[in-house]
Design an enzyme around this catalytic site. Structure first.
Site, mmCIF file in Angstrom:
data_model
loop_
_atom_site.group_PDB
_atom_site.id
_atom_site.type_symbol
_atom_site.label_atom_id
_atom_site.label_comp_id
_atom_site.label_asym_id
_atom_site.label_seq_id
_atom_site.Cartn_x
_atom_site.Cartn_y
_atom_site.Cartn_z
ATOM 1 C CB SER A 55 32.545 45.824 45.510
ATOM 2 O OG SER A 55 32.272 44.496 45.872
ATOM 3 C CG HIS B 100 28.992 44.318 41.929
ATOM 4 N ND1 HIS B 100 30.262 43.873 41.624
ATOM 5 C CD2 HIS B 100 29.031 44.629 43.249
ATOM 6 C CE1 HIS B 100 31.017 43.906 42.705
ATOM 7 N NE2 HIS B 100 30.298 44.371 43.709
ATOM 8 C CG ASP C 132 31.899 43.773 38.540
ATOM 9 O OD1 ASP C 132 31.224 44.811 38.374
ATOM 10 O OD2 ASP C 132 31.697 42.974 39.471
#
Length: 720
Positions: free
Chosen positions: A655, A85, A227
């Site tokens: 992240s 992402h 991810d």
């Protein structure tokens, strides 16, 4: 309690004991006082190998990725891992119907196949220096008692440049300096940064892996998302940052991570470094109320409307799905976070805890004969109440129009462009038109659909008009009532029909015969102008309320530090390099329910739903599962691990952060948090808070068995 002087900040904090064993987004300088406890929890590394202010350490393998995520260097040729992402916009930018990298994945089989990206950066932190005394000395020269320079990025940047010395950047290619404030302006650190902008896409799994579970599973544990994405940093031949060039070469980094195949067990030590973005640990009770009932509630309501329209259009048209996937994903992340935060405030007593904290400080201050802490709390409470209506209107226009409607960003001609269009200089007119076209194409690009934008606008404006009184509307929006009898659809249709920005064909027709008068009367320009006029007006009306709150917060935080000098305190996140540590551990979200620490590929197959795009399983991955072709990536039982969770304290900005074992080896990439712990931005929830991490073994399996990109595995240092 005896009255105490406020100790120098770092010294005071060094005396403290941790309130919750795994709580904290700690500054790298605080490693020394946490190191003994980290060793007790299982750490096997030397302190200087984690952070060495006078040499290289694992800190030098961690990067700020694209301004809002974290990445880690995993080879001696500048290979960087981060989340899918985090790389999503870049993957999307390279995707077309013919080469749909979002859907099918991308793997560069040679370095020559790696794809350059526009407007991307990775930042290494070269040096961190405590400059509190220097900044406070400079601040003494400011005579205005109400000056906010102590928190001003512009002022602090001037101080950073002054301290670094004349021509610092010219003498040190790619280096820059920045001073940031911590604890509300009670501590200052200067960061020396090295920024690289030639960063190329190397690999990404299909979205059915990298985004598996999508919005349904967002903020949820158990999780089964692969991810990750892979990039490479390029530099000039001397290793210095340089713009994209075919002559650039892969960066030889100071340090890179070894990758462990050892896996994780319950209660194993885990540690994360990264760049957490924003937290609100020092909120008062009234600020929690404001955050919930205004900021979060409006964000949830308006994004729910926008995303509903976008999703319907994406599911109906594959081309729209490609065009709007990144926009939808970006909107969903903040939306779900707001929902989770409000849930935590309501169910975990966060507001009551903040009330108890401020009451305790007020009582302590009274015993010390120090009323300023009570005065600070009252100042915050009063200011929050005074600005409530303005703040509500501000958030409505920001979420409902500025962020919600794409044509709200229509190009408003500048004064110079207007003069050029009025003049007789053909080249000046052409230059003005080209500039306007460039700004127009920033929203009306290959990922824009006017039809989708219209539908979103009708839905958003309908809700906005319900909330905002006529007298507070942007001037052009008053036409909905005055000219269109409340018909929002007719209002939006009229804007697109008559605007030169209603379509590319309409703009081309205007560009062929440009007219200042036509632009001056253009409904889309008038709409955008009136919206931004109102937005600026609200912003300017709110600004006077910021300063008293920030000054009061500085006093309030100083009081907490003085009162609790024997307990740990860490500063709110502000996108600076931090570390956090804890254990690999499951949790019990409610009575008679326990979620284990690890998920496997079995769970991916259990969730498979070919009719739901969020849970489609990639055919290559499915074949690997059916053959049980997991090789060296399987766990001890022969199952294929996918993700795990840990008690580490993370937030947005973490992240892509590297998750390390006790030896400092990479065992996963942080990519999310669980619903039950999202309130950790306000207060750490020891029994519930979990970081969600993609297992590095799953990353390697996908690179190997799905991507077939052996060269990347050969480049990494993979250890048992």
């Amino acid at each position: 309690m005896k009255k105490r002087l406020l100790l120098p900040l770092f010294a005071a904090l060094c005396l403290s004991q941790i309130a919750h064993a795994d709580e904290g987004m700690w500054l790298m300088q605080q490693l020394g006082r946490k190191y003994a406890q980290m060793k007790e929890r299982g750490l096997k590394m030397k302190e200087y190998d984690l952070y060495n202010p006078n040499g290289t350490s694992l800190k030098d393998a961690v990067v700020l990725f694209d301004g809002g995520c974290t990445g880690e260097v995993v080879s001696d040729r500048g290979l960087v891992l981060t989340n899918h992402h985090c790389g999503y916009d870049m993957i999307q930018a390279h995707s077309t119907l013919e080469h749909n990298y979002l859907e099918n994945g991308f793997w560069a089989m040679r370095e020559a196949d790696e794809l350059p990206n526009k407007d991307i950066s990775v930042v290494f932190i070269d040096k961190i220096e405590d400059v509190t005394d220097y900044v406070k000395k400079e601040l003494k020269a400011i005579k205005d008692p109400n000056s906010m320079d102590y928190l001003s990025p512009k002022y602090l940047q001037k101080l950073a440049d002054k301290k670094a010395g004349k021509n610092f950047s010219a003498k040190n290619p790619g280096l820059s300096v920045e001073i940031k404030a911590f604890y509300g302006g009670n501590l200052y650190l200067m960061f020396t940064k090295k920024t690289y902008t030639d960063v190329r896409l190397v690999g990404a799994p299909p979205s059915s892996i990298g985004k598996f579970g999508a919005d349904t599973d967002n903020w949820i544990w158990p999780r089964h998302t692969g991810d990750f994405s892979i990039f490479r940093i390029y530099a000039d031949k001397n290793g210095n940052p340089a713009p994209y060039s075919e002559d650039n070469v892969p960066l030889k980094p100071k340090r890179f991570f070894n990758i462990s195949l050892g896996g994780v067990q319950e209660n194993d030590y885990a540690m994360i470094m990264g760049f957490p973005g924003t937290t609100h640990r020092y909120f008062t009770a009234s600020e929690v109320d404001e955050w919930k009932s205004i900021d979060n509630d409006i964000r949830i309501r308006m994004r729910d409307i926008r995303q509903g329209v976008m999703l319907r259009e994406m599911l109906a048209d594959p081309q729209i799905k490609i065009m709007y996937s990144a926009k939808y994903a970006a909107s969903q992340n903040a939306y779900k976070r707001a929902i989770g935060a409000n849930w935590a405030i309501k169910t975990r007593g966060l507001r009551q805890n903040k009330q108890a904290m401020q009451d305790r400080l007020i009582a302590w201050g009274a015993k010390q004969g120090t009323p300023r802490y009570e005065e600070a709390v009252h100042e915050i409470d009063a200011t929050v109440a005074k600005r409530a209506d303005l703040r509500r209107r501000y958030w409505m226009i920001e979420e409902g129009i500025i962020r919600g409607i794409e044509f709200a960003r229509s190009p408003i001609p500048t004064e110079d462009e207007t003069k050029a269009l009025q003049g007789n200089d053909a080249s000046a007119r052409k230059e003005a038109i080209d500039k306007i076209r460039t700004r127009y194409s920033k929203f009306a690009n290959k990922d824009y659909s006017a039809e989708v934008d219209k539908k979103v606008a009708v839905a958003m404006l309908t809700e906005y008009l319900k909330e905002i009184p006529y007298e507070n509307l942007p001037l052009h929006l008053r036409l909905v009532k005055d000219r269109f009898a409340g018909d929002v659809q007719a209002y939006v249709d009229d804007i697109f029909a008559r605007s030169v920005f209603g379509s590319e064909a309409q703009f081309d027709a205007f560009a062929a015969v440009p007219s200042v008068e036509k632009l001056a009367e253009d409904p889309m320009v008038l709409f955008a102008s009136s919206v931004f006029d109102e937005y600026r007006k609200l912003y300017n009306e709110l600004r006077p309320y910021d300063d008293p709150i920030l000054r009061a917060q500085r006093t309030y935080i100083a009081g907490l530090l003085e009162m609790d000098g024997d307990q740990d305190q860490f500063p709110d996140a502000n996108l600076t390099l931090r570390f956090t540590y804890g254990q690999v551990k499951g949790y019990s979200p409610r009575d008679n329910v326990y979620y284990g620490h690890q998920t496997t590929l079995d769970g991916v197959m259990e969730k498979e739903d070919p009719d739901n795009w969020e849970f489609v399983v990639d055919p290559k991955l499915k074949a690997v599962y059916e053959r049980k072709d997991f090789g060296r990536y399987a766990d001890r039982s022969g199952r294929m691990p996918v993700a795990f969770c840990a008690t580490t304290h993370t937030t947005g900005g973490n992240s892509g952060s590297p998750v390390m074992n006790a030896n400092g080896e990479l065992i996963g990439l942080n990519f999310d948090r669980n619903w039950e712990g999202v309130g950790g931005d306000i207060q750490y929830l020891a029994d519930y808070q979990r970081s969600i991490i993609v297992d590095i073994r799953y990353v390697l399996l996908v690179i190997d068995k799905v991507g077939g990109c052996q060269r990347l595995l050969d480049e990494m240092n993979i250890v048992p």
